[in-house]
Design a protein around this motif. Structure first.
Motif, PDB file in Angstrom:
ATOM      1  N   ILE A 183       3.097 -42.143  42.614  1.00  0.00           N
ATOM      2  CA  ILE A 183       2.381 -43.512  42.301  1.00  0.00           C
ATOM      3  C   ILE A 183       1.707 -43.305  40.757  1.00  0.00           C
ATOM      4  CG2 ILE A 183      -0.022 -44.354  42.949  1.00  0.00           C
ATOM      5  CD1 ILE A 183       0.961 -43.554  45.932  1.00  0.00           C
ATOM      6  N   LEU A 184       1.167 -42.042  40.548  1.00  0.00           N
ATOM      7  CA  LEU A 184       0.475 -41.832  39.350  1.00  0.00           C
ATOM      8  C   LEU A 184       1.552 -42.019  38.147  1.00  0.00           C
ATOM      9  CD1 LEU A 184      -1.476 -38.637  40.234  1.00  0.00           C
ATOM     10  CD2 LEU A 184      -2.413 -40.800  39.405  1.00  0.00           C
ATOM     11  N   TYR A 185       2.838 -41.691  38.454  1.00  0.00           N
ATOM     12  CA  TYR A 185       3.924 -41.554  37.365  1.00  0.00           C
ATOM     13  C   TYR A 185       3.957 -43.279  37.219  1.00  0.00           C
ATOM     14  CZ  TYR A 185       8.415 -41.634  34.970  1.00  0.00           C
ATOM     15  OH  TYR A 185       9.279 -42.215  34.063  1.00  0.00           O
ATOM     16  N   HIS A 186       3.913 -43.972  38.130  1.00  0.00           N
ATOM     17  CA  HIS A 186       4.229 -45.627  37.966  1.00  0.00           C
ATOM     18  C   HIS A 186       3.230 -46.156  37.308  1.00  0.00           C
ATOM     19  CE1 HIS A 186       8.218 -45.645  39.479  1.00  0.00           C
ATOM     20  NE2 HIS A 186       7.695 -44.871  40.794  1.00  0.00           N
ATOM     21  N   LYS A 187       2.220 -45.456  37.308  1.00  0.00           N
ATOM     22  CA  LYS A 187       0.894 -45.909  36.677  1.00  0.00           C
ATOM     23  C   LYS A 187       0.810 -45.344  35.219  1.00  0.00           C
ATOM     24  CE  LYS A 187      -2.151 -46.653  40.594  1.00  0.00           C
ATOM     25  NZ  LYS A 187      -3.381 -46.408  41.282  1.00  0.00           N
ATOM     26  N   ARG A 188       1.858 -44.632  34.751  1.00  0.00           N
ATOM     27  CA  ARG A 188       1.883 -44.121  33.689  1.00  0.00           C
ATOM     28  C   ARG A 188       0.837 -43.005  33.449  1.00  0.00           C
ATOM     29  NH1 ARG A 188       3.966 -49.144  29.871  1.00  0.00           N
ATOM     30  NH2 ARG A 188       5.840 -49.437  30.986  1.00  0.00           N
ATOM     31  N   ASN A 189       0.355 -42.487  34.405  1.00  0.00           N
ATOM     32  CA  ASN A 189      -0.813 -41.289  34.191  1.00  0.00           C
ATOM     33  C   ASN A 189       0.159 -40.127  34.369  1.00  0.00           C
ATOM     34  OD1 ASN A 189      -2.677 -39.446  34.588  1.00  0.00           O
ATOM     35  ND2 ASN A 189      -3.909 -40.795  35.785  1.00  0.00           N
ATOM     36  N   TYR A 190       0.861 -39.772  33.241  1.00  0.00           N
ATOM     37  CA  TYR A 190       1.696 -38.609  33.394  1.00  0.00           C
ATOM     38  C   TYR A 190       1.224 -37.181  33.633  1.00  0.00           C
ATOM     39  CZ  TYR A 190       4.757 -42.388  31.813  1.00  0.00           C
ATOM     40  OH  TYR A 190       5.334 -43.605  31.520  1.00  0.00           O
ATOM     41  N   ILE A 191       0.110 -37.025  33.002  1.00  0.00           N
ATOM     42  CA  ILE A 191      -0.653 -35.715  33.401  1.00  0.00           C
ATOM     43  C   ILE A 191      -1.087 -35.436  34.508  1.00  0.00           C
ATOM     44  CG2 ILE A 191      -2.585 -34.345  32.479  1.00  0.00           C
ATOM     45  CD1 ILE A 191      -2.603 -35.705  29.817  1.00  0.00           C
ATOM     46  N   GLU A 192      -1.612 -36.392  35.398  1.00  0.00           N
ATOM     47  CA  GLU A 192      -2.079 -36.252  36.652  1.00  0.00           C
ATOM     48  C   GLU A 192      -0.640 -36.231  37.573  1.00  0.00           C
ATOM     49  OE1 GLU A 192      -5.175 -38.435  38.223  1.00  0.00           O
ATOM     50  OE2 GLU A 192      -6.260 -38.589  36.326  1.00  0.00           O
ATOM     51  N   ALA A 193       0.053 -37.043  37.124  1.00  0.00           N
ATOM     52  CA  ALA A 193       1.299 -37.128  37.882  1.00  0.00           C
ATOM     53  C   ALA A 193       2.153 -35.392  37.828  1.00  0.00           C
ATOM     54  CB  ALA A 193       2.382 -38.034  37.631  1.00  0.00           C
ATOM     55  N   LEU A 194       1.947 -35.097  36.880  1.00  0.00           N
ATOM     56  CA  LEU A 194       2.487 -33.713  36.565  1.00  0.00           C
ATOM     57  C   LEU A 194       2.093 -32.676  37.638  1.00  0.00           C
ATOM     58  CD1 LEU A 194       4.670 -31.942  34.743  1.00  0.00           C
ATOM     59  CD2 LEU A 194       2.671 -31.973  33.264  1.00  0.00           C
ATOM     60  N   GLU A 195       0.745 -32.729  37.535  1.00  0.00           N
ATOM     61  CA  GLU A 195      -0.032 -31.918  38.498  1.00  0.00           C
ATOM     62  C   GLU A 195       0.085 -31.959  39.741  1.00  0.00           C
ATOM     63  OE1 GLU A 195      -1.916 -29.287  37.268  1.00  0.00           O
ATOM     64  OE2 GLU A 195      -1.052 -30.130  35.197  1.00  0.00           O
ATOM     65  N   LYS A 196       0.446 -33.278  40.402  1.00  0.00           N
ATOM     66  CA  LYS A 196       0.642 -33.522  41.709  1.00  0.00           C
ATOM     67  C   LYS A 196       2.328 -32.912  42.031  1.00  0.00           C
ATOM     68  CE  LYS A 196      -3.035 -35.091  43.414  1.00  0.00           C
ATOM     69  NZ  LYS A 196      -3.737 -34.416  44.279  1.00  0.00           N
ATOM     70  N   TYR A 197       3.122 -33.119  41.110  1.00  0.00           N
ATOM     71  CA  TYR A 197       4.609 -32.712  41.272  1.00  0.00           C
ATOM     72  C   TYR A 197       4.440 -31.145  41.405  1.00  0.00           C
ATOM     73  CZ  TYR A 197       6.319 -37.123  40.120  1.00  0.00           C
ATOM     74  OH  TYR A 197       6.784 -38.550  40.313  1.00  0.00           O
ATOM     75  N   LYS A 198       3.558 -30.497  40.413  1.00  0.00           N
ATOM     76  CA  LYS A 198       3.719 -29.138  40.314  1.00  0.00           C
ATOM     77  C   LYS A 198       3.097 -28.683  41.890  1.00  0.00           C
ATOM     78  CE  LYS A 198       3.238 -28.063  35.594  1.00  0.00           C
ATOM     79  NZ  LYS A 198       2.212 -27.398  34.465  1.00  0.00           N
ATOM     80  N   GLU A 199       1.981 -29.433  42.566  1.00  0.00           N
ATOM     81  CA  GLU A 199       1.609 -29.113  43.851  1.00  0.00           C
ATOM     82  C   GLU A 199       2.601 -29.153  44.994  1.00  0.00           C
ATOM     83  OE1 GLU A 199      -1.688 -31.414  45.265  1.00  0.00           O
ATOM     84  OE2 GLU A 199      -2.818 -30.956  43.329  1.00  0.00           O
TER      85      GLU A 199
END
Length: 116
Positions: free
Chosen positions: A9-25
């Motif tokens: 969801i964060l990736y599709h909103k182009r929020n790559y830094i927060e998406a990265l954190e969620k993927y790392k989780e």
């Protein structure tokens, strides 16, 4: 909602830094999941952190051969002006999926530079 889904969801909103954190989780409980590793690599790619991106694409490859993993490593090497390595990865991608026009075009662009 799972960390991976939140990352999407964060990736599709182009929020790559927060998406990265969620993927790392998500990776903490699925350390060998190629899709998660690939998505982390794509986030680093979007953030123009090409060496980090390459690292995660290579980890994804160690679990699953997918032409897009090789293609994206080639793209990163192109951005780092290492056209010889880029060509190796683009050619590998092309060998896996020779119907990929983006890959074909990338190879042809690099070869044109060598012909000059």
């Amino acid at each position: 909602m799972e960390s991976f889904e939140k990352g999407n969801i964060l990736y599709h909103k182009r929020n790559y830094i927060e998406a990265l954190e969620k993927y790392k989780e998500a990776l903490l409980t699925n350390e060998n999941n190629s899709t998660i590793l690939y998505n982390i690599g794509v986030c680093f790619l979007k953030l123009e952190r090409y060496f980090d991106s390459i690292e995660f694409f290579k980890k994804a490859i160690s679990n699953s051969y997918n032409s897009k993993y090789f293609y994206n490593i080639g793209y990163c090497y192109t951005k780092l002006n290492n056209h010889k390595k880029a060509l190796v990865y683009f050619n590998t991608s092309w060998a896996i999926d020779n119907s990929d026009d983006d890959c074909k075009n990338a190879i042809n662009l690099i070869l044109k530079k060598y012909k000059k």
